[in-house]
Scaffold this motif. Structure first.
Motif, mmCIF file in Angstrom:
data_model
loop_
_atom_site.group_PDB
_atom_site.id
_atom_site.type_symbol
_atom_site.label_atom_id
_atom_site.label_comp_id
_atom_site.label_asym_id
_atom_site.label_seq_id
_atom_site.Cartn_x
_atom_site.Cartn_y
_atom_site.Cartn_z
ATOM 1 N N PHE A 121 59.294 47.928 49.541
ATOM 2 C CA PHE A 121 59.817 48.210 48.716
ATOM 3 C C PHE A 121 59.833 46.672 48.032
ATOM 4 O O PHE A 121 59.814 46.379 46.520
ATOM 5 C CB PHE A 121 61.100 48.716 47.702
ATOM 6 C CG PHE A 121 61.619 48.674 47.056
ATOM 7 C CD1 PHE A 121 60.843 49.194 45.476
ATOM 8 C CD2 PHE A 121 62.860 47.871 47.005
ATOM 9 C CE1 PHE A 121 62.095 49.554 44.699
ATOM 10 C CE2 PHE A 121 63.020 47.297 45.521
ATOM 11 C CZ PHE A 121 62.454 48.092 44.141
ATOM 12 N N LEU A 122 60.651 45.842 49.198
ATOM 13 C CA LEU A 122 61.247 43.679 48.321
ATOM 14 C C LEU A 122 60.129 43.598 48.924
ATOM 15 O O LEU A 122 59.501 42.542 47.895
ATOM 16 C CB LEU A 122 61.834 43.654 49.433
ATOM 17 C CG LEU A 122 63.562 44.326 49.616
ATOM 18 C CD1 LEU A 122 64.335 43.762 50.710
ATOM 19 C CD2 LEU A 122 63.730 43.644 47.918
ATOM 20 N N ALA A 123 58.526 44.125 49.433
ATOM 21 C CA ALA A 123 57.238 42.872 49.160
ATOM 22 C C ALA A 123 56.776 42.983 48.192
ATOM 23 O O ALA A 123 56.057 41.697 47.284
ATOM 24 C CB ALA A 123 57.115 44.053 50.617
ATOM 25 N N VAL A 124 56.748 43.950 47.823
ATOM 26 C CA VAL A 124 56.059 44.289 46.897
ATOM 27 C C VAL A 124 56.698 44.321 45.288
ATOM 28 O O VAL A 124 55.954 43.998 44.617
ATOM 29 C CB VAL A 124 55.042 45.744 46.329
ATOM 30 C CG1 VAL A 124 54.584 46.568 45.344
ATOM 31 C CG2 VAL A 124 54.225 45.956 47.890
ATOM 32 N N GLY A 125 58.126 44.801 45.928
ATOM 33 C CA GLY A 125 58.804 44.523 43.893
ATOM 34 C C GLY A 125 58.539 43.150 43.639
ATOM 35 O O GLY A 125 59.035 43.472 42.457
ATOM 36 N N ARG A 126 58.730 42.181 44.276
ATOM 37 C CA ARG A 126 58.956 40.991 43.944
ATOM 38 C C ARG A 126 57.405 40.318 43.259
ATOM 39 O O ARG A 126 57.776 39.742 42.139
ATOM 40 C CB ARG A 126 59.115 39.612 44.962
ATOM 41 C CG ARG A 126 59.167 38.267 44.719
ATOM 42 C CD ARG A 126 59.699 37.904 46.244
ATOM 43 N NE ARG A 126 58.222 38.015 46.710
ATOM 44 C CZ ARG A 126 57.572 37.037 46.408
ATOM 45 N NH1 ARG A 126 57.367 36.267 45.317
ATOM 46 N NH2 ARG A 126 56.345 37.062 47.524
ATOM 47 N N GLU A 127 56.525 40.509 44.098
ATOM 48 C CA GLU A 127 55.543 40.336 43.111
ATOM 49 C C GLU A 127 55.302 41.177 41.377
ATOM 50 O O GLU A 127 54.869 40.563 40.753
ATOM 51 C CB GLU A 127 53.611 40.896 43.384
ATOM 52 C CG GLU A 127 54.090 40.137 45.467
ATOM 53 C CD GLU A 127 54.043 38.827 45.212
ATOM 54 O OE1 GLU A 127 53.112 38.314 44.324
ATOM 55 O OE2 GLU A 127 53.985 38.332 46.380
ATOM 56 N N GLY A 128 55.926 42.356 41.859
ATOM 57 C CA GLY A 128 55.625 43.537 40.772
ATOM 58 C C GLY A 128 56.802 42.414 39.232
ATOM 59 O O GLY A 128 56.394 42.499 38.346
ATOM 60 N N LEU A 129 57.696 42.353 39.654
ATOM 61 C CA LEU A 129 58.730 41.853 38.235
ATOM 62 C C LEU A 129 58.237 40.909 38.382
ATOM 63 O O LEU A 129 58.398 40.346 36.936
ATOM 64 C CB LEU A 129 59.725 42.189 39.269
ATOM 65 C CG LEU A 129 60.551 42.887 39.814
ATOM 66 C CD1 LEU A 129 62.827 43.242 40.402
ATOM 67 C CD2 LEU A 129 61.159 44.377 38.284
ATOM 68 N N GLU A 130 57.878 39.831 39.001
ATOM 69 C CA GLU A 130 57.081 38.665 38.355
ATOM 70 C C GLU A 130 55.528 38.724 37.586
ATOM 71 O O GLU A 130 56.169 38.448 36.874
ATOM 72 C CB GLU A 130 56.992 37.465 39.483
ATOM 73 C CG GLU A 130 57.726 37.136 40.285
ATOM 74 C CD GLU A 130 57.430 35.620 41.898
ATOM 75 O OE1 GLU A 130 56.407 35.998 41.529
ATOM 76 O OE2 GLU A 130 57.849 35.381 42.363
ATOM 77 N N THR A 131 55.318 39.670 37.742
ATOM 78 C CA THR A 131 53.954 39.726 37.611
ATOM 79 C C THR A 131 54.284 40.235 35.724
ATOM 80 O O THR A 131 53.546 40.275 35.112
ATOM 81 C CB THR A 131 52.948 41.006 37.641
ATOM 82 O OG1 THR A 131 52.646 40.611 39.336
ATOM 83 C CG2 THR A 131 51.454 41.304 37.184
ATOM 84 N N ALA A 132 55.483 41.401 35.845
ATOM 85 C CA ALA A 132 55.256 42.463 34.541
ATOM 86 C C ALA A 132 56.056 41.491 33.920
ATOM 87 O O ALA A 132 55.716 41.016 32.327
ATOM 88 C CB ALA A 132 57.002 42.805 35.391
ATOM 89 N N LEU A 133 56.907 40.408 33.806
ATOM 90 C CA LEU A 133 57.809 39.173 33.415
ATOM 91 C C LEU A 133 56.283 38.177 32.867
ATOM 92 O O LEU A 133 56.335 37.782 31.323
ATOM 93 C CB LEU A 133 58.289 38.468 33.992
ATOM 94 C CG LEU A 133 59.583 37.275 33.207
ATOM 95 C CD1 LEU A 133 59.609 37.503 32.112
ATOM 96 C CD2 LEU A 133 60.036 36.713 34.252
ATOM 97 N N PHE A 134 55.571 37.923 33.468
ATOM 98 C CA PHE A 134 54.901 36.850 33.244
ATOM 99 C C PHE A 134 53.959 37.034 32.294
ATOM 100 O O PHE A 134 53.088 36.476 31.087
ATOM 101 C CB PHE A 134 54.009 36.063 34.544
ATOM 102 C CG PHE A 134 53.257 34.684 33.815
ATOM 103 C CD1 PHE A 134 54.418 34.031 33.186
ATOM 104 C CD2 PHE A 134 51.954 34.603 34.131
ATOM 105 C CE1 PHE A 134 53.206 32.852 33.178
ATOM 106 C CE2 PHE A 134 51.055 33.572 33.999
ATOM 107 C CZ PHE A 134 52.106 32.618 33.675
ATOM 108 N N ILE A 135 53.204 38.365 32.829
ATOM 109 C CA ILE A 135 52.585 39.516 31.677
ATOM 110 C C ILE A 135 52.749 39.116 29.960
ATOM 111 O O ILE A 135 52.226 38.463 28.691
ATOM 112 C CB ILE A 135 51.790 40.876 32.276
ATOM 113 C CG1 ILE A 135 50.429 40.689 33.329
ATOM 114 C CG2 ILE A 135 50.421 41.470 30.932
ATOM 115 C CD1 ILE A 135 50.538 41.499 34.192
ATOM 116 N N TRP A 136 53.914 40.135 30.112
ATOM 117 C CA TRP A 136 54.719 39.882 28.665
ATOM 118 C C TRP A 136 54.310 38.742 27.848
ATOM 119 O O TRP A 136 54.997 39.137 26.811
ATOM 120 C CB TRP A 136 56.066 40.871 29.203
ATOM 121 C CG TRP A 136 57.386 41.092 28.146
ATOM 122 C CD1 TRP A 136 56.986 42.124 26.683
ATOM 123 C CD2 TRP A 136 57.866 40.209 27.350
ATOM 124 N NE1 TRP A 136 58.130 42.049 25.984
ATOM 125 C CE2 TRP A 136 58.500 40.723 26.103
ATOM 126 C CE3 TRP A 136 58.289 38.846 27.361
ATOM 127 C CZ2 TRP A 136 59.619 40.482 24.787
ATOM 128 C CZ3 TRP A 136 59.274 38.260 26.734
ATOM 129 C CH2 TRP A 136 60.105 39.001 25.508
#
Length: 294
Positions: A121-136
C-alpha cells in the motif's frame, strides 16, 4: 494533452515497476501464497488515489471563487514541490530500487500479512497520491475540458502495458535514461504548473501583481488557436503572464533543469548507467520457459 500523458506515463510506470518487482520476487522465491496481500495493498492504494482525485475535483467546486483560486494555487505549488523531489529521488535510486523493495518485502513477510499489505500500500500509494495531485493541478492549469484527463488516462494505460511487458521479460528499459529524460520534461511541465499556481494565488488576493503583465502576445498566439491550445496543453504556456509569473517560472525552470541534468551528466561520466534487465517472468505452465534473468 501531451503534458498530462507524460505525467500519467512517468508516474504510472514508477508504480507499475514497483508492483512488477514485488510480484516477480514473490513468484521467483516460491511464495505465491503472499500474492493476495500484495494485491490487496495495491488495490487499496489505487482506490485511495482515485478517491483523493475525486475529492480534489468535486470538493473544490463547492468553494467560493477566491477560495477555489487559493486552493488551486496552493496545491499547485505543493504538487510542483513533490514532483521535483520525486524526479530527483527516482533518478538517484532507479538502479537500486529492486534491492530496496526486496529488503522491505522480506521484512514484511517476516512480520505477517498486515505488514505485507501495508508495504504494498505504501509503495504504490505514495506514487498514486502524487500522481493524483499533480494531474489535478495540471488539468486545472490547462483548463481544456476532458482532454487533459484523457491524456493522463492514456499515459497510465501505457505505463500498465509497459509494466506488464517488463514483467514478462519482453522489454528492457534503461531506467536511468528513461527517468532522466522524462524527468527533464516533467520539470518543464512543472514550471508551467507553478506559474499557473502563482496566477491563482494572485487572483485569490494572496499575493500582489495580478495586473502587472510582463508582456501580452495574445494577438500573435491567441489562446483559442490550435497552436495556442497546443502550447498550453504541453507547456502550460500563457501569452499574457504577469511579471511575477514569468519571474517564478524562470527562477524554477533554469536552475532546476541545470542541476537535474548536470548532476546526471557527472554521475554518468563517473560510471555508466546500465540498463535494468527485465524482471524474470514466472515459467509458463507446461512450457518450461521463463523470462530473462535480471
Amino acid at each position: 494533452m501531451f503534458g498530462n500523458y507524460l505525467i500519467g506515463l512517468r508516474e504510472g510506470l514508477e508504480a507499475s515497476l514497483v508492483v512488477c518487482i514485488l510480484i516477480a520476487y514473490l513468484v521467483k522465491t516460491g511464495r505465491k501464497d503472499k500474492l493476495a496481500p500484495v494485491w490487496t495493498g495495491v488495490g487499496a492504494a489505487v482506490g485511495l488515489s482515485m478517491a483523493f482525485g475525486a475529492l480534489l475535483q468535486f470538493g473544490s467546486t463547492q468553494l467560493t471563487f477566491e477560495a477555489q483560486e487559493a486552493l488551486g494555487g496552493s496545491l499547485s505549488v505543493i504538487a510542483v514541490g513533490l514532483v521535483t523531489w520525486m524526479v530527483f529521488w527516482m533518478r538517484r535510486t532507479a538502479r537500486h530500487l529492486k534491492t530496496e523493495l526486496h529488503g522491505k518485502l522480506d521484512a514484511a513477510i517476516a512480520m505477517g500479512t498486515f505488514a505485507l499489505v501495508t508495504t504494498a500500500f505504501l509503495a504504490v500509494g505514495r506514487e498514486g497520491l502524487e500522481t493524483a495531485l499533480f494531474i489535478w493541478s495540471a488539468v486545472q492549469a490547462t483548463n481544456d475540458g476532458w482532454n487533459p484527463l484523457i491524456g493522463a488516462a492514456l499515459g497510465l494505460l501505457t505505463s500498465v502495458v509497459l509494466g506488464w511487458l517488463f514483467y514478462r521479460g519482453a522489454l528492457k528499459i534503461n531506467l536511468a535514461k528513461f527517468f532522466t529524460w522524462t524527468g527533464a520534461m516533467l520539470v518543464v511541465v512543472a514550471a508551467g504548473v507553478l506559474a499557473y499556481g502563482v496566477h491563482d494565488l494572485q487572483e485569490a488576493g494572496w499575493i500582489p501583481g495580478l495586473h502587472s503583465q510582463a508582456f501580452d502576445i495574445s494577438s500573435t498566439i491567441p489562446k483559442d488557436s490550435w497552436y495556442g491550445t497546443l502550447l498550453k496543453g504541453v507547456f502550460n504556456f500563457q501569452p499574457d503572464p504577469t511579471v511575477l509569473q514569468l519571474a517564478v517560472w524562470a527562477a524554477y525552470l533554469v536552475p532546476t533543469l541545470a542541476i537535474f541534468l548536470g548532476v546526471f551528466s557527472r554521475l554518468s561520466a563517473k560510471s555508466g548507467a546500465p540498463a535494468l534487465a527485465p524482471t524474470p517472468a514466472p515459467a509458463a505452465e507446461g512450457s518450461g520457459k521463463a523470462g530473462s534473468a535480471a
